[in-house]
Scaffold this active site. Structure first.
Site, short mmCIF file in Angstrom:
data_model
loop_
_atom_site.label_atom_id
_atom_site.label_comp_id
_atom_site.label_asym_id
_atom_site.label_seq_id
_atom_site.Cartn_x
_atom_site.Cartn_y
_atom_site.Cartn_z
CG ASP A 63 -2.07 -1.31 1.08
OD1 ASP A 63 -2.76 -1.76 0.13
OD2 ASP A 63 -2.41 -1.32 2.45
CE1 TYR A 124 4.31 -6.19 3.77
CE2 TYR A 124 3.53 -8.49 3.68
CZ TYR A 124 3.89 -7.17 3.07
OH TYR A 124 3.51 -7.13 1.99
#
EC number: 5.4.99.12
Length: 284
Positions: A63, A124
């Protein structure tokens, strides 16, 4: 859907990183917004002197504001373009790309490779500090400031209840026709010597806003607003809880993407395309 490369083309794997601060995410968008995909595709077209834009497929579509250290993508190039340019392509891209995105490796991909569907996990890291003085100015674009003291031990206790294969609808922004069933393989937090708390989050795949929602729930536990059982109860309920905040994107970095052995790439790609259901789930 087949991963066979068109005759006369070569599938090329790209390993890359970027600072997401000034990007409107990975994927190309209408309206001229700056994206990572757009920058790399434009650079590839320029340095190969091609009229056509060759579209990239990425392991994880990040994003706006999210960074990547170990992103992976692939692109199918005409064989004559690859043969002519591959020896100098990396250096030419370095000269053409803006400084906030780098391609580190380019190589012909093994048969069956698909940057998105062949991946078996994505890892992540989310970084946050509870230092009462705030964030080191040199790290402000990569670390979230949380202005309550955090108990990392209780956050890890809560995190253990979220592991495994579940429907993470309570922690995802739903997309039409997309499943929210995922296998969360790792969720752990460590406070470094510098006081920064790094959360490691690894799963076979992630749905939209999943990592940032999980971290938002754990922060609420770590600062004492909720007990360690609360994130698990939210997961079991299966609906969004207004108390679960989607934390800001700048603390999040895609660190690494994992792939199976070359001979298993095609099978993994086929498996990943199957719509998932939980064991015992009904058909309707």
């Amino acid at each position: 859907m087949s991963d066979e490369v068109r005759p006369g083309f070569v599938r090329v794997r790209l390993d890359l990183s970027y600072d997401g601060t000034e990007f409107s995410g990975w994927a190309k968008q209408a309206g001229g917004r700056r994206t990572v995909q757009g920058e790399i595709e434009d650079a590839l077209r320029t340095v190969t002197r091609s009229r056509e834009t060759y579209e990239l497929t990425v392991a994880g579509r990040t994003d706006a504001g999210v960074h990547a250290r170990g992103q992976v993508a692939h692109v199918d190039l005409p064989r004559e373009v690859w043969v002519e340019h591959h020896a100098k392509l990396l250096k030419r891209l370095a000269g053409r790309l803006p400084k906030d995105v780098r391609v580190w490796a380019l190589r012909e991909a093994p048969g069956g490779f698909n940057a998105r569907f062949s991946a078996v996990w994505r890892r992540y890291a989310y970084r946050v500090t509870d230092n009462p003085g705030g964030v080191d100015p040199l790290l402000r674009g990569h670390v979230l400031w949380h202005d309550w003291p955090l108990d990392v031990d209780v956050m890890n206790e809560a995190a253990e209840r979220l592991l495994g294969e579940h429907d993470y609808a309570a922690y995802c922004k739903r997309r039409e026709g997309a499943t929210t069933i995922r296998t969360l393989q790792e969720l752990s937090l460590v406070r470094g010597d510098d006081g920064i708390v790094t959360a490691t989050v690894r799963a076979d795949a992630f749905c939209h806003n999943m990592v940032r929602s999980l971290i938002g729930a754990l922060l609420f536990v770590g600062d004492g607003h909720r007990g360690p059982e609360w994130p698990g109860k939210v997961l079991a309920a299966g609906v969004r809880d207004s108390a679960v905040h989607v934390v800001r994107p700048h603390g999040l970095t895609l660190e690494e993407v994992g792939y199976p052995a070359d001979e298993l790439l095609a099978a993994r790609s086929k498996e990943a395309r199957n719509r998932r259901t939980l064991p015992g789930a009904g058909c309707c």
